[in-house]
Enzyme design. Sequence first.
Site, short mmCIF file in Angstrom:
data_model
loop_
_atom_site.label_atom_id
_atom_site.label_comp_id
_atom_site.label_asym_id
_atom_site.label_seq_id
_atom_site.Cartn_x
_atom_site.Cartn_y
_atom_site.Cartn_z
N CYS A 1 15.90 36.43 -13.69
CA CYS A 1 15.63 35.69 -12.47
C CYS A 1 14.22 35.11 -12.54
O CYS A 1 13.29 35.81 -12.93
CB CYS A 1 15.77 36.63 -11.27
SG CYS A 1 15.35 35.86 -9.71
N LEU A 2 14.08 33.85 -12.14
CA LEU A 2 12.76 33.22 -12.18
C LEU A 2 11.78 33.91 -11.24
O LEU A 2 10.58 33.83 -11.44
CB LEU A 2 12.88 31.73 -11.80
CG LEU A 2 13.70 30.85 -12.77
CD1 LEU A 2 13.89 29.46 -12.17
CD2 LEU A 2 13.04 30.77 -14.12
N HIS B 1 24.50 34.79 -8.15
CA HIS B 1 23.07 35.11 -8.24
C HIS B 1 22.29 34.33 -7.17
O HIS B 1 21.48 34.91 -6.43
CB HIS B 1 22.55 34.78 -9.64
CG HIS B 1 21.11 35.09 -9.84
ND1 HIS B 1 20.68 36.14 -10.61
CD2 HIS B 1 19.99 34.50 -9.35
CE1 HIS B 1 19.35 36.18 -10.58
NE2 HIS B 1 18.91 35.19 -9.82
N GLU B 2 22.54 33.01 -7.09
CA GLU B 2 21.79 32.19 -6.13
C GLU B 2 22.18 32.52 -4.70
O GLU B 2 21.34 32.50 -3.79
CB GLU B 2 21.99 30.70 -6.41
CG GLU B 2 21.56 30.22 -7.81
CD GLU B 2 20.21 30.75 -8.26
OE1 GLU B 2 19.33 30.97 -7.41
OE2 GLU B 2 20.05 30.99 -9.47
N GLN C 1 13.48 30.84 -2.94
CA GLN C 1 12.61 31.05 -4.10
C GLN C 1 11.40 30.11 -4.07
O GLN C 1 10.41 30.38 -4.75
CB GLN C 1 13.38 30.85 -5.41
CG GLN C 1 14.37 31.97 -5.69
CD GLN C 1 15.07 31.76 -7.01
OE1 GLN C 1 16.03 31.01 -7.10
NE2 GLN C 1 14.59 32.40 -8.05
N HIS D 1 20.27 35.38 -3.38
CA HIS D 1 18.94 34.99 -2.90
C HIS D 1 19.00 34.57 -1.43
O HIS D 1 18.07 34.85 -0.66
CB HIS D 1 18.37 33.82 -3.72
CG HIS D 1 17.73 34.25 -5.01
ND1 HIS D 1 16.65 35.10 -5.06
CD2 HIS D 1 18.01 33.92 -6.29
CE1 HIS D 1 16.31 35.27 -6.33
NE2 HIS D 1 17.11 34.58 -7.10
N GLY E 1 19.62 27.79 -12.24
CA GLY E 1 19.91 27.79 -10.81
C GLY E 1 18.65 28.13 -10.03
O GLY E 1 17.73 28.74 -10.57
#
Length: 171
Positions: free
Chosen positions: A93-94, A135-136, A51, A139, A46
Amino acid sequence: MAIREILKYPHPLLKKRSGEVDRIDGEIKRLIQDMTETMYDAGGVGLAAPQVGISRRILVIDVSPIDPEQRLFAMINPKIVWEEGEIDHEEGCLSVPDCLEKVKRKEKVRVRGISPEGDEVEISGEGILAFAFQHEMDHLDGVLILDRVSPLKRDIYRRKVKKERRKEETA
Ligand SMILES: [Zn+2]
């Protein structure tokens, strides 16, 4: 299509609340394509627009590597309209490299938003799809997994990042 740079903690844009998209133009469509390519390139399931430095409420998700019944989709202005259950889920998380933390999540969610074609869509998910949504969407509100763990763990990670930065600067 192009791979964009993924911002890393503690980049200030990751803390910002993103604004709604009011018109799906070519720029937004290009952004969604780039986000998809960037997500695959980084091996994520995702990615949220902030991000890659764009403070707009857009996410792309493809959890098929974990749940083969799912597929890639993008959603604009997503909102949780129903949720059920609560569970601790370990996630990374990226934008927060080398950090795996248990985070409290809903087990099931139903999310309403707009597709890239401009249609209103509703998607229900449980397990990894539900966790990816939450999660997304965090963000989009400027919330990272680090904001959902204990202050002690947050502090340990913050110090680790600072130390690595110092090392880079003196190298
Ligand atoms: Zn993330």
